[in-house]
Design a protein around this motif. Structure first.
Motif, mmCIF file in Angstrom:
data_model
loop_
_atom_site.group_PDB
_atom_site.id
_atom_site.type_symbol
_atom_site.label_atom_id
_atom_site.label_comp_id
_atom_site.label_asym_id
_atom_site.label_seq_id
_atom_site.Cartn_x
_atom_site.Cartn_y
_atom_site.Cartn_z
ATOM 1 N N ALA A 19 45.485 -28.391 -0.330
ATOM 2 C CA ALA A 19 45.496 -29.238 0.766
ATOM 3 C C ALA A 19 43.321 -30.135 1.894
ATOM 4 O O ALA A 19 44.290 -30.449 2.214
ATOM 5 N N LEU A 20 42.634 -28.833 1.355
ATOM 6 C CA LEU A 20 41.359 -29.035 1.745
ATOM 7 C C LEU A 20 40.883 -30.190 1.384
ATOM 8 O O LEU A 20 41.053 -30.563 0.041
ATOM 9 N N THR A 21 41.166 -30.723 2.339
ATOM 10 C CA THR A 21 40.154 -32.842 1.842
ATOM 11 C C THR A 21 38.668 -32.795 2.010
ATOM 12 O O THR A 21 38.796 -31.785 3.065
ATOM 13 N N GLY A 22 38.475 -34.123 2.451
ATOM 14 C CA GLY A 22 36.402 -33.849 2.039
ATOM 15 C C GLY A 22 36.257 -34.599 4.287
ATOM 16 O O GLY A 22 35.112 -33.673 4.811
ATOM 17 N N GLY A 23 37.097 -34.509 4.398
ATOM 18 C CA GLY A 23 37.431 -34.858 6.266
ATOM 19 C C GLY A 23 37.533 -33.366 6.496
ATOM 20 O O GLY A 23 36.764 -33.479 7.669
ATOM 21 N N ASN A 24 38.635 -32.620 6.145
ATOM 22 C CA ASN A 24 38.476 -31.173 6.604
ATOM 23 C C ASN A 24 37.219 -30.516 6.689
ATOM 24 O O ASN A 24 36.491 -30.031 7.323
ATOM 25 N N ASN A 59 41.523 -27.436 11.634
ATOM 26 C CA ASN A 59 40.936 -28.575 10.954
ATOM 27 C C ASN A 59 41.531 -26.962 9.041
ATOM 28 O O ASN A 59 40.576 -27.744 7.962
ATOM 29 N N PRO A 61 43.809 -25.879 6.781
ATOM 30 C CA PRO A 61 45.269 -27.124 6.381
ATOM 31 C C PRO A 61 46.267 -26.456 6.229
ATOM 32 O O PRO A 61 46.191 -25.199 5.636
ATOM 33 N N ASN A 272 40.943 -33.220 14.952
ATOM 34 C CA ASN A 272 41.821 -33.566 13.190
ATOM 35 C C ASN A 272 41.121 -34.017 12.428
ATOM 36 O O ASN A 272 41.368 -35.572 12.889
ATOM 37 N N ALA A 273 40.788 -34.053 11.127
ATOM 38 C CA ALA A 273 40.635 -35.259 10.408
ATOM 39 C C ALA A 273 41.273 -36.392 10.239
ATOM 40 O O ALA A 273 40.355 -37.378 9.980
ATOM 41 N N ASP A 274 42.767 -35.361 10.393
ATOM 42 C CA ASP A 274 43.274 -37.232 9.543
ATOM 43 C C ASP A 274 42.969 -38.297 10.854
ATOM 44 O O ASP A 274 43.251 -39.409 10.925
#
Length: 374
Positions: A19-24, A59, A61, A272-274
């Motif tokens: 679930a790790l995103t670029g934003g995280n 951050n 996930p 939080n990145a989101d």
């Protein structure tokens, strides 16, 4: 082997890696930078460390730490309902010596002048498309007072509270980095070398009466500021009355330290990145920097005016302490002066506008609540 691979796939599917995103990843990088500044550069670690680690854990996930029922979900109750900022103000009051301000009341004007950035940022935020309530919440960052920024934003513009809280506390932590260039730009070496006369002694009666009278006066003129000013002055009265040493020590240490931890973790938990990585957040952080620079400049420029009016007896550098980052801004003034003039000592003189800035920012927040809170 097939069973092993199936089990491994099941573990990976439930891990945070999937679930790790670029934003995280970007927010984790930011948390590492903040940790570096706190640990390696000693940039207000008591503030920056909890914020940075809160940013780190929120951050990662799938932990559920920020979701309903998670640890941070309940810890952040104190931010959403303005509990932490008010307790912090009590602790600041218990730690603060108002003696320098009482000994030289004219420095109160420097604390007022250093609110310039608040109003510059309010105007700038409105031009950028924010509502007047949101603009007020953004502008208060210029006071360099994290608790007040959180308190005001929670009441007027809770949607932008995460970005405002992070900007306010980040700039408070970066006072030693941001203020010196502004001070040097607006003062000459001769200005920075001005030696000020020793402050007069302040009586115990003055120290006791000041928090009581201030609370009454502020409460009658600006009732909306009572939670902040009232608890600030209550903490100070615990310090000065001479008969509540245990309560004063608790407010200065255990209560303040515990609240600082939870407040810092909560502020970091909003990163939080989101929800944090938005255009609005970038605007708020930029406006916060503008507000902080203009507040510092406003104090120094008014310090120059007071230098002229006093016949050269006031060092204009102390005007930079008019922002309410106590005692960080006052220490910065001392370091700027002492770097060039090792024998000069302006710390106690700078504490006057510094504590005045705390009061000024709380009053500005109360005025905004009174005008915009309907």
């Amino acid at each position: 082997m097939e069973l092993y691979m199936t089990a491994l796939k099941g573990v990976l599917d439930q891990s945070g890696l999937v679930a790790l995103t670029g934003g995280n990843l970007l927010m984790l990088l930011i948390s590492f930078i903040l940790l570096y500044l706190a640990i390696a550069k000693d940039f207000e670690p008591l503030l920056l460390m909890p914020i940075a680690f809160g940013c780190l854990i929120v951050n990662l996930p799938l932990s559920g730490i920020i979701d309903e029922g998670g640890f941070l979900y309940y810890v952040m109750f104190g931010i959403r309902h303005e509990i932490y900022p008010i307790i912090i103000f009590m602790g600041i009051g218990a730690l603060t010596d108002f003696g320098p301000l009482l000994a030289n009341p004219v420095t109160f004007l420097l604390g007022a002048a250093a609110q310039l950035g608040v109003f510059v940022a309010v105007i700038g935020a409105m031009f950028m498309g924010f509502t007047i309530q949101e603009a007020a919440g953004i502008g208060i960052i210029g006071g360099a007072d994290g608790p007040t920024a959180i308190y005001l934003c929670a009441k007027l513009a809770p949607a932008i509270l995460p970005a405002v809280a992070v900007a306010a506390y980040s700039y408070m932590s970066l006072v030693p980095l941001i203020q010196p260039p502004v001070i040097k730009l607006l003062t000459t070496k001769k200005d920075r070398g001005i030696k000020m006369e020793q402050l007069r002694p302040v009586s115990r009666t003055e120290r006791i009466l000041f928090p009581i009278i201030s609370t009454i006066a502020c409460g009658l003129v600006l009732p909306a500021a009572v939670p902040l000013i009232g608890m600030l002055m209550f903490g100070n009265l615990l310090r000065e009355c001479g008969c509540t040493d245990r309560l004063s020590q608790a407010a200065q240490n255990e209560v303040l330290n515990a609240t600082t931890i939870f407040l810092g973790i909560s502020v970091g938990g909003t990163m939080n990145a989101d929800t944090f990585l938005t255009v609005a957040t970038i605007k708020i952080i930029f406006l916060g920097l503008v507000a902080f620079i203009f507040s510092t400049a406003g104090g120094v420029v008014f310090g120059q005016i007071m230098k002229v009016l006093s016949g050269g007896k006031i060092n204009p550098v102390i005007g930079a302490a008019g922002v309410s980052a106590v005692p960080m801004a006052a220490r910065v003034c001392q370091k700027v002066v002492q770097k060039e003039f090792p024998g000069s000592y302006v710390l106690m003189h700078a504490m006057g506008p510094n504590v005045a800035g705390v009061i000024g920012t709380a009053v500005a927040a109360g005025a905004m609540l009174t005008l915009l809170g309907q």
